[in-house]
Write a protein that holds these residues in place. Structure first.
Motif, PDB file in Angstrom:
ATOM      1  N   GLU A   1     -12.717  13.096  -0.729  1.00 37.26           N
ATOM      2  CA  GLU A   1     -13.142  12.462   0.538  1.00 37.26           C
ATOM      3  C   GLU A   1     -12.348  13.128   1.506  1.00 37.26           C
ATOM      4  N   ASP A   2     -13.044  12.951   2.921  1.00 41.51           N
ATOM      5  CA  ASP A   2     -12.173  13.481   4.008  1.00 41.51           C
ATOM      6  C   ASP A   2     -10.628  13.169   4.037  1.00 41.51           C
ATOM      7  N   ASP A   3     -10.441  11.745   3.734  1.00 40.10           N
ATOM      8  CA  ASP A   3      -9.111  11.206   3.933  1.00 40.10           C
ATOM      9  C   ASP A   3      -8.883  10.510   2.855  1.00 40.10           C
ATOM     10  N   PRO A   4      -8.511  11.035   1.617  1.00 41.50           N
ATOM     11  CA  PRO A   4      -8.223  10.359   0.132  1.00 41.50           C
ATOM     12  C   PRO A   4      -7.290   9.149   0.330  1.00 41.50           C
ATOM     13  N   ILE A   5      -6.149   9.239   1.443  1.00 45.18           N
ATOM     14  CA  ILE A   5      -5.368   7.890   1.401  1.00 45.18           C
ATOM     15  C   ILE A   5      -6.084   6.920   1.983  1.00 45.18           C
ATOM     16  N   PHE A   6      -6.980   7.169   3.157  1.00 45.32           N
ATOM     17  CA  PHE A   6      -7.759   5.901   3.811  1.00 45.32           C
ATOM     18  C   PHE A   6      -8.837   5.328   2.660  1.00 45.32           C
ATOM     19  N   ALA A   7      -9.390   6.253   2.088  1.00 47.12           N
ATOM     20  CA  ALA A   7     -10.475   5.970   1.226  1.00 47.12           C
ATOM     21  C   ALA A   7      -9.990   4.996   0.167  1.00 47.12           C
ATOM     22  N   PHE A   8      -8.676   5.442  -0.184  1.00 51.09           N
ATOM     23  CA  PHE A   8      -8.151   4.662  -1.447  1.00 51.09           C
ATOM     24  C   PHE A   8      -7.786   3.088  -0.933  1.00 51.09           C
ATOM     25  N   ALA A   9      -7.037   3.100   0.233  1.00 56.29           N
ATOM     26  CA  ALA A   9      -6.508   1.976   0.796  1.00 56.29           C
ATOM     27  C   ALA A   9      -7.474   1.050   0.967  1.00 56.29           C
ATOM     28  N   LYS A  10      -8.703   1.592   1.792  1.00 51.83           N
ATOM     29  CA  LYS A  10      -9.716   0.822   1.797  1.00 51.83           C
ATOM     30  C   LYS A  10     -10.403   0.000   0.675  1.00 51.83           C
ATOM     31  N   ALA A  11     -10.787   0.794  -0.172  1.00 50.24           N
ATOM     32  CA  ALA A  11     -11.068   0.332  -1.401  1.00 50.24           C
ATOM     33  C   ALA A  11     -10.598  -0.865  -2.035  1.00 50.24           C
ATOM     34  N   ILE A  12      -9.025  -0.543  -1.953  1.00 51.13           N
ATOM     35  CA  ILE A  12      -8.126  -1.439  -2.912  1.00 51.13           C
ATOM     36  C   ILE A  12      -8.131  -2.893  -1.803  1.00 51.13           C
ATOM     37  N   ILE A  13      -8.094  -2.705  -0.585  1.00 53.29           N
ATOM     38  CA  ILE A  13      -8.260  -3.895   0.519  1.00 53.29           C
ATOM     39  C   ILE A  13      -9.502  -4.563   0.233  1.00 53.29           C
ATOM     40  N   ASP A  14     -10.642  -3.881   0.241  1.00 50.98           N
ATOM     41  CA  ASP A  14     -11.959  -4.708  -0.135  1.00 50.98           C
ATOM     42  C   ASP A  14     -11.922  -5.288  -1.234  1.00 50.98           C
ATOM     43  N   ALA A  15     -11.149  -4.911  -2.465  1.00 47.33           N
ATOM     44  CA  ALA A  15     -11.226  -5.367  -3.738  1.00 47.33           C
ATOM     45  C   ALA A  15     -10.442  -6.432  -3.963  1.00 47.33           C
ATOM     46  N   THR A  16      -9.461  -6.717  -3.028  1.00 50.49           N
ATOM     47  CA  THR A  16      -8.435  -7.731  -3.089  1.00 50.49           C
ATOM     48  C   THR A  16      -8.163  -8.904  -1.899  1.00 50.49           C
TER      49      THR A  16
ATOM     50  N   LEU B   1       1.055  -1.216   0.222  1.00 56.74           N
ATOM     51  CA  LEU B   1       0.097   0.140   0.001  1.00 56.74           C
ATOM     52  C   LEU B   1       0.954   1.168   0.179  1.00 56.74           C
ATOM     53  N   ASP B   2       1.402   1.666  -1.395  1.00 61.30           N
ATOM     54  CA  ASP B   2       2.180   2.844  -1.471  1.00 61.30           C
ATOM     55  C   ASP B   2       1.303   3.830  -1.832  1.00 61.30           C
ATOM     56  N   VAL B   3       0.540   4.609  -0.900  1.00 57.34           N
ATOM     57  CA  VAL B   3      -0.415   5.394  -1.502  1.00 57.34           C
ATOM     58  C   VAL B   3       0.009   6.802  -1.853  1.00 57.34           C
ATOM     59  N   ASP B   4      -0.116   7.198  -3.202  1.00 60.61           N
ATOM     60  CA  ASP B   4       0.353   8.377  -3.801  1.00 60.61           C
ATOM     61  C   ASP B   4      -0.709   9.321  -4.063  1.00 60.61           C
ATOM     62  N   LEU B   5      -1.222  10.477  -3.462  1.00 62.14           N
ATOM     63  CA  LEU B   5      -2.126  11.393  -3.738  1.00 62.14           C
ATOM     64  C   LEU B   5      -2.245  11.691  -5.116  1.00 62.14           C
ATOM     65  N   GLU B   6      -0.994  11.687  -6.015  1.00 61.37           N
ATOM     66  CA  GLU B   6      -0.828  12.302  -7.298  1.00 61.37           C
ATOM     67  C   GLU B   6      -1.199  11.079  -8.251  1.00 61.37           C
ATOM     68  N   LYS B   7      -1.492   9.829  -7.781  1.00 62.14           N
ATOM     69  CA  LYS B   7      -1.815   8.699  -8.680  1.00 62.14           C
ATOM     70  C   LYS B   7      -3.214   8.298  -8.552  1.00 62.14           C
ATOM     71  N   ILE B   8      -3.854   8.448  -7.206  1.00 55.19           N
ATOM     72  CA  ILE B   8      -5.205   7.945  -6.964  1.00 55.19           C
ATOM     73  C   ILE B   8      -6.207   8.447  -7.858  1.00 55.19           C
ATOM     74  N   PRO B   9      -7.316   7.772  -8.253  1.00 56.01           N
ATOM     75  CA  PRO B   9      -8.335   8.462  -9.111  1.00 56.01           C
ATOM     76  C   PRO B   9      -8.795   9.827  -8.519  1.00 56.01           C
ATOM     77  N   ALA B  10      -9.081  10.662  -9.180  1.00 56.43           N
ATOM     78  CA  ALA B  10      -9.454  12.026  -9.095  1.00 56.43           C
ATOM     79  C   ALA B  10     -10.571  12.278  -8.216  1.00 56.43           C
ATOM     80  N   HIS B  11     -11.732  11.391  -8.256  1.00 50.29           N
ATOM     81  CA  HIS B  11     -12.919  11.455  -7.535  1.00 50.29           C
ATOM     82  C   HIS B  11     -12.708  11.173  -6.081  1.00 50.29           C
ATOM     83  N   LEU B  12     -11.456  10.534  -5.641  1.00 49.92           N
ATOM     84  CA  LEU B  12     -11.221  10.341  -4.390  1.00 49.92           C
ATOM     85  C   LEU B  12     -10.767  11.029  -3.621  1.00 49.92           C
ATOM     86  N   LEU B  13     -10.157  12.319  -4.344  1.00 46.11           N
ATOM     87  CA  LEU B  13      -9.573  13.311  -3.525  1.00 46.11           C
ATOM     88  C   LEU B  13     -10.630  14.365  -2.781  1.00 46.11           C
TER      89      LEU B  13
END
Lengths: 270, 270
Positions: free
Chosen positions: B35-50, B21-33
């Motif tokens: 969110e209150d906590d885009p880093i957590f939102a992205f990581a949670k989505a990846i975890i739930d999906a995998t 989980l190398d979460v880079d705000l410059e690489k995550i989908p724009a719509h997640l930015l």
């Protein structure tokens, strides 16, 4: 900060003392535990009591991370306090970081941009692409582990590899990295006799020297074998100053310890 | 987590995949930015999906520290989310820490107690007293850098010291440390041919293997030379999964990448 500015501070204060901020809640005076942020309160008191006797402060990140988000908040407050009130002091994040290139860049951003430290300690094991990202920042410095002050230093650092001890390979190789003028090196005071050979490889670099005091290294020997024509040394003391007293007189006791070291340094510099 | 439990998960899922989980705000989908906590939102989505395709998650601390206190808060939320929702997954703080003994103890407390990770990656340069404090925690593991996947690995790790490459000295020496059954080792997939000799020194240890995918390592070779009778491998993929798509379909794309790796692993395990 530039190296000229650091040298100027050493001359002005007649000191090359670095105070290590390893703040341990189990060791600070009990009355400070009632503060909102005891870690910051203690560090601030130590800084205010010693600032005219030292040229650098070195918070140790482990001691902050051990307290989670709260600890990281205290670290932010300490570096902000230093930068606002004592901008002439050289600041070192003692973090021992290092990873592959894109990750080292993140660590560099964390300490140089997010927290605004002047320098960060880093580990050499992953080689060039783990180190060079730290050297890409103007007036910022990476302090590379070469020969450490602990017993485990003899596990790998002093093994002979291609006719040289590993720590000398580190010095030789790293001094060829891009922007190596932004490198400093950690050399433990407990191994002062090695400093003569180290100075042949990196004559001009600053050395950060832990291990005087609690760990038994000699300031005189460090200066004798390690000083260059611009001093080139930052000698660190942490526990000896921070916990000189664990009572209400801790600021005076810390100052007295720092003063003793500064006086010994002044005698060597004269 | 015990090693038996980890092995059981590998058998059950027919996978030895670790998702980095190398979460880079410059690489995550724009719509997640938004969110209150885009880093957590992205990581949670990846975890739930995998989660059903992998046995381990590995947040890289540099990517959180680069965002300061906010980043550290996101890291806390991610490990809490993992421990509460997917307690069968092995968790790795990819932190590359290591210092003298009393400081390593603080790092161990930070990652094992404060954040409650199962394991943390550590650097070997400071030797025994920098490593052993991490091995004092029951059912917790330290993952020691041995042979890394990057170009700089050839700077020091492959130098010959006392008739052995430095990385083999690290394996040989560390496997004698107290509680060395709690040690795992990092071995890069880009150097799969080295795995045969490595397995002669540490036949039973788990190896964390980065470098499959973006860095060019071969999963088949890693398995061929690195697997032991209890698999003994955690193969990591970070960027290949996380940023398979940077659009709204990123979860499906990440899952597809993880599924492909899991399928390849299942074929090897059968």
């Amino acid at each position: 900060m530039t190296l000229d500015q650091l040298y100027h501070q050493i001359q002005k204060k007649k000191s090359f003392l670095c105070v290590g901020l390893d703040v341990d809640l189990e060791k600070i005076p009990a009355h400070l535990l009632q503060e909102d942020d005891p870690i910051f309160a203690f560090a601030k008191a130590i800084i205010d009591a010693t600032h005219d006797l030292c040229v650098a402060y070195k918070p140790n990140t482990a001691f902050f991370e051990a307290y989670g988000v709260k600890g990281w908040q205290s670290l932010e407050k300490i570096i902000k306090y230093l930068n606002e009130n004592y901008p002439d002091h050289f600041t070192i994040a003692d973090a021992k970081r290092g990873d592959i290139g894109n990750t080292s860049t993140r660590y560099a951003k964390a300490f140089f941009e997010q927290l605004n430290f002047d320098s960060v300690t880093i580990a050499p094991y992953m080689g060039k692409d783990g180190v060079e990202p730290f050297l890409a920042f103007k007036d910022k410095y990476a302090i590379l582990l070469a020969l450490t002050s602990n017993a485990g230093a003899y596990d790998y650092q002093t093994l002979t590899a291609d006719a040289l001890p590993v720590y000398q390979q580190v010095l030789k190789t790293a001094s060829q990295y891009k922007n190596s003028d932004r490198l400093m090196y950690v050399v433990g005071a407990t191994k002062a006799e090695y400093l003569k050979e180290i100075r042949q490889i990196v004559p001009d670099s600053f050395l950060l020297v832990p291990g005087v005091g609690a760990q038994g290294g000699s300031l005189e020997e460090v200066y004798k074998y390690g000083a260059n024509d611009r001093v080139g040394l930052l000698v660190n003391s942490s526990r000896g100053i921070l916990y000189a007293s664990q009572e209400e007189d801790f600021e005076d006791a810390a100052r007295a310890e720092a003063f003793e070291l500064q006086q010994a340094m002044e005698a060597l510099l004269d």
